[in-house]
Motif scaffolding. Sequence first.
Motif, mmCIF file in Angstrom:
data_model
loop_
_atom_site.group_PDB
_atom_site.id
_atom_site.type_symbol
_atom_site.label_atom_id
_atom_site.label_comp_id
_atom_site.label_asym_id
_atom_site.label_seq_id
_atom_site.Cartn_x
_atom_site.Cartn_y
_atom_site.Cartn_z
ATOM 1 N N SER A 117 22.656 26.654 8.034
ATOM 2 C CA SER A 117 24.097 26.843 7.844
ATOM 3 C C SER A 117 24.593 26.300 6.516
ATOM 4 O O SER A 117 25.789 26.343 6.239
ATOM 5 N N ASN A 118 23.670 25.791 5.691
ATOM 6 C CA ASN A 118 24.048 25.199 4.406
ATOM 7 C C ASN A 118 23.715 26.180 3.289
ATOM 8 O O ASN A 118 22.557 26.560 3.112
ATOM 9 N N SER A 119 24.711 26.553 2.530
ATOM 10 C CA SER A 119 24.503 27.556 1.476
ATOM 11 C C SER A 119 24.075 26.951 0.150
ATOM 12 O O SER A 119 23.467 27.617 -0.684
ATOM 13 N N SER A 120 24.362 25.667 -0.064
ATOM 14 C CA SER A 120 24.063 25.045 -1.363
ATOM 15 C C SER A 120 22.655 24.479 -1.446
ATOM 16 O O SER A 120 22.157 24.221 -2.537
ATOM 17 N N LEU A 121 21.990 24.276 -0.307
ATOM 18 C CA LEU A 121 20.661 23.680 -0.307
ATOM 19 C C LEU A 121 19.806 24.365 0.740
ATOM 20 O O LEU A 121 20.051 24.235 1.935
ATOM 21 N N THR A 122 18.812 25.103 0.302
ATOM 22 C CA THR A 122 17.907 25.784 1.213
ATOM 23 C C THR A 122 16.764 24.862 1.616
ATOM 24 O O THR A 122 16.547 23.811 1.014
ATOM 25 N N MET A 123 16.009 25.292 2.635
ATOM 26 C CA MET A 123 14.865 24.513 3.079
ATOM 27 C C MET A 123 13.833 24.383 1.965
ATOM 28 O O MET A 123 13.245 23.314 1.762
ATOM 29 N N SER A 124 13.615 25.472 1.226
ATOM 30 C CA SER A 124 12.640 25.447 0.141
ATOM 31 C C SER A 124 13.065 24.463 -0.942
ATOM 32 O O SER A 124 12.254 23.663 -1.426
ATOM 33 N N ARG A 125 14.337 24.487 -1.327
ATOM 34 C CA ARG A 125 14.801 23.575 -2.369
ATOM 35 C C ARG A 125 14.750 22.135 -1.888
ATOM 36 O O ARG A 125 14.444 21.223 -2.668
ATOM 37 N N TYR A 126 15.030 21.912 -0.612
ATOM 38 C CA TYR A 126 14.974 20.557 -0.065
ATOM 39 C C TYR A 126 13.569 19.972 -0.217
ATOM 40 O O TYR A 126 13.395 18.841 -0.688
ATOM 41 N N PHE A 127 12.558 20.731 0.194
ATOM 42 C CA PHE A 127 11.199 20.212 0.124
ATOM 43 C C PHE A 127 10.712 20.089 -1.319
ATOM 44 O O PHE A 127 9.901 19.208 -1.626
ATOM 45 N N ARG A 128 11.199 20.960 -2.212
ATOM 46 C CA ARG A 128 10.823 20.817 -3.620
ATOM 47 C C ARG A 128 11.455 19.567 -4.231
ATOM 48 O O ARG A 128 10.823 18.872 -5.038
#
Length: 335
Positions: A196-207
Amino acid sequence: MSDITYPLFPIVTALGFVIVLIPLPWHLEAWNSGTCYYMIWVALACLNQFVNSVVWTNDALNRAPIWCDISTRITLGAAVGIPASSLCIMRRLYNISKVQAVATTRAEKRRAVLVDTLICVLFPIIEMVLAYIVQGHRFDIFEQVGCYPHIVNMLPAYFLVVMWPVVIGMISAIYCGLTLWSFLQRQAQFSQFMSSNSSLTMSRYFRLMALAGVELLCTTPLSVFLMVLNLTAQPLDPWVSWQDTHYNFSRVRLVPAVFWTMNRWLVVGIQVNRWSGPFCAFIFFAFFGFAAEARKNYRNTISKVFAFCRLKRDPLSPQKTSPGSVLCPIPAPTR
């Protein structure tokens, strides 16, 4: 004495300056202030080392004293600013891992940016000011290296300057452990929250997590190594007084390469400091320069450049470009 790293080092630092700033626009749009400060500090470190390596590649003349005053402050600030930015990244990831609401309103975003600014900008500035207390003279110039701050090897220097990258790294390590633990405890909630978060995706979080982890694994051990090296390679000078430490403060020490390269531990300390900036730049680009959003932004940028240069003609337009016309408009001269 010829420099075996020239022209490799200037090329690497120039590339590092460019590639670390490529993802900056879309991180600014997402209000990722910690990541933006990380890019800015790494870019400043690369630019600083690039200028020094080019200007002083063959000598140690004091040809740019004002630049050296600025350069030495950048060197001191980046040593704290880069790990501080990594700390802000890890702190944000920890808050997200607890499935807390990421700042959504403009006021919340401004508050988050203010906290990151205090950590990533104000704290390095304070460290630059404190370094003056244990600064023996104006600066040193090493041939092939350039301007370098002269911090006297005395006990107060470790509390005022040397220890802060280690302290920041330890705090980041605590946040890293808490983030992993919180993530493992709330995996289902975390996945739903991220969707539900548009500014931070799962991929960007783990990177971001991987970037902060690599920076933690590299910067903190190197900082500890340099601290131990300074403590053991030469005896500590006693603190006598302010006047004694700053006696003839305006002098500049000029060190030819044939002299400073004879000290093996000095060579190790200088080279570690020189290469840390471009290393951080290439690590950052490896995580974010080839991601899906990066490729999307590359395509958008290229499309805008093509549109600006009018390489793509509107098929519905009645106007035709003559073979001798200029495709890219020439900007008007500014006053």
